[in-house]
Design an enzyme around this catalytic site. Sequence first.
Site, PDB file in Angstrom:
ATOM      1  N   ASP A  51      14.159  55.077  -7.736  1.00 27.40           N
ATOM      2  CA  ASP A  51      14.080  53.756  -6.848  1.00 27.40           C
ATOM      3  C   ASP A  51      14.053  52.629  -7.521  1.00 27.40           C
ATOM      4  O   ASP A  51      14.522  51.730  -6.949  1.00 27.40           O
ATOM      5  CB  ASP A  51      12.862  53.957  -5.806  1.00 27.40           C
TER       6      ASP A  51
ATOM      7  N   GLY B 257       8.271  51.245  -6.743  1.00 20.96           N
ATOM      8  CA  GLY B 257       7.956  52.166  -7.888  1.00 20.96           C
ATOM      9  C   GLY B 257       7.683  51.464  -9.002  1.00 20.96           C
ATOM     10  O   GLY B 257       7.430  52.171 -10.050  1.00 20.96           O
TER      11      GLY B 257
END
Length: 445
Positions: A131, A392
Site C-alpha cells: 500500500d 502503512g
Amino acid sequence: MPLRLRLGCALPRRCFRFALLPGPGSGYPDPPRLLQPGCSGGTRSRSRIQPPNLRGAERWALTVLGVHGGGNEGGAQGSFHPGRFLHPQPLLANADVSFKLILTEQQNHAKELVCAEELSRWGALVVMSGDGLIHEVVNGLMERPDWETAIWKPLCSLPGGSGNALAASLNYYAGYEQVTNEDLLTNCTLLLCRRHLSPMNLLSMHTASGLHLYSGLSLARGFIADVDLESEKYRRLGEMRFTLGTFFCLAALRIYQGQLAYLPVGSTISKKPASPPLMHNGPVDTYLIPLDEPVPSHWTVVPYQDFVLVLVLLHTHLSPEMFAAPMGRCAAGVMHLFYVRAGVSRAMLLRLFLAMQKGKHMECDCPYLVHVPVVAFRLEPKNQRGAFSVDGELMMCEAVQGQVHPDCFWMVSGSRDVPPSWETQQRPTSRETFMTWPPVPLSTV
C-alpha cells in the site's frame, strides 16, 4: 516463462494504455473509451466531457514494481521480488496488455517518477507492491502543477507487498472470496485485464507542522499503527508479520492520550465553518479550519481522551485477512472512523482482532469499540508518544486533521455493492463503470 519487457510496443486502437508503477484473462470484451473531465468550477456538464485522443498511444501501460517501496526504513525489500511479476504475465499477454516495466530503486522513487512522467503516453498507472507505493503515486500526482488532470489517470493495485489492504478491498468490491497471496494477485490481474474502473474517495490531511498530504486508504494511531510499524522488522514473513506484531503489541498494550473530534455524515449541508477554508495545491478542504482554532460547534468532540487505537479508513480491509469495515464500501465523500477507548482488556482486544478476519468484530458487543461514518476529523495527541501510520507508512506524531473528497480518482476495480446514498447524490446508478462517466471534477474554488 522469461520476464520480457515490451518497451515501445504499438498497441491496438481498442486498448487503453496502462502504467505499472514501482512496487512489486483472455478474450475480454473491448474496453470502452475513457472520458476525461471537461467541467470547471466544480460543476458537471456532460456536453463538455471530451474523450481523450488515443491515436498517439505508444503503450497501454507503464508498470512499476516496488522493490524499494514505501517510506519505512528498508522499504519493501525482503517482502517483494521482481520475479513475482512472472505470475500475472500470461493473463496480461492474453488480454493484449502491453507495458513498460520500471523497478523502484529508493524511497520516494515512485513519487518522483509520476511527478516528472509525461502521463499522456500511458492509459493507466499500475503499481505492484504494497500500500505504501500507491501512497507515493497518489501524492506524486497531486504535487504536479497539472494535478487536476493528472489525478484522473487510472490507477491499478497489484498486490506485491506484505500489506495489501487496498488490493484486498478491491477484491471484495468485485465480489471475489477473501483470498491472499497468488490468488489475490490473480484476481486483481483479472480486474486489470477487464478494464473496469470505479471512482475512489481521497483523504486530504494537514498536520500542525504544516505538512499536507493525501491518503487513499487509512490513517491510524495506537494499536493498529504500532502493529503496522513495529512489525516492519518481520517483513520477510509476509502477511504473517501482522499476526506476530499483534501478539507482541498485546503483550505491551499502550494507552494513547489525545482529543478526537469529527464531522459526522449529515452535518455538512448547511453548516460551513466561519473561517476561510484551508488553501493548498489540490481540492479545497471546505470543512477544515486552522489547527490552532477550535473545531466548529457542529462537530462532535469525543468526551474521552484515552484511546487504545484510532483508525480512519476509506476502504473495507486493513490487510487481506483483516476485514475491518464489514458495513461495506463507503459512499462518495464518506469514510469510516473507528476508535477503541482505554479500559478494554487484552482478551477482548484479541477477540476483536481474531473476529476481524471474517468481519465479525462488530458483533462482539464490545462497549469500548465505536464506529462512526464521517466526512472530516481532527486528532490532537497530548504528547508525541508513538507515531501515525498513513497508508502503512510512518508519519510523525502531531496534531492532524483531514477531510475526505468524493470520487477524486479512478482505480481499476469491480463493484458488487452500491453505497446506500449513491442514487440520492445524483451520481451514476452504480459505482462500477466502464469508463463512460468520470467522477465529479475536483474544485479549486
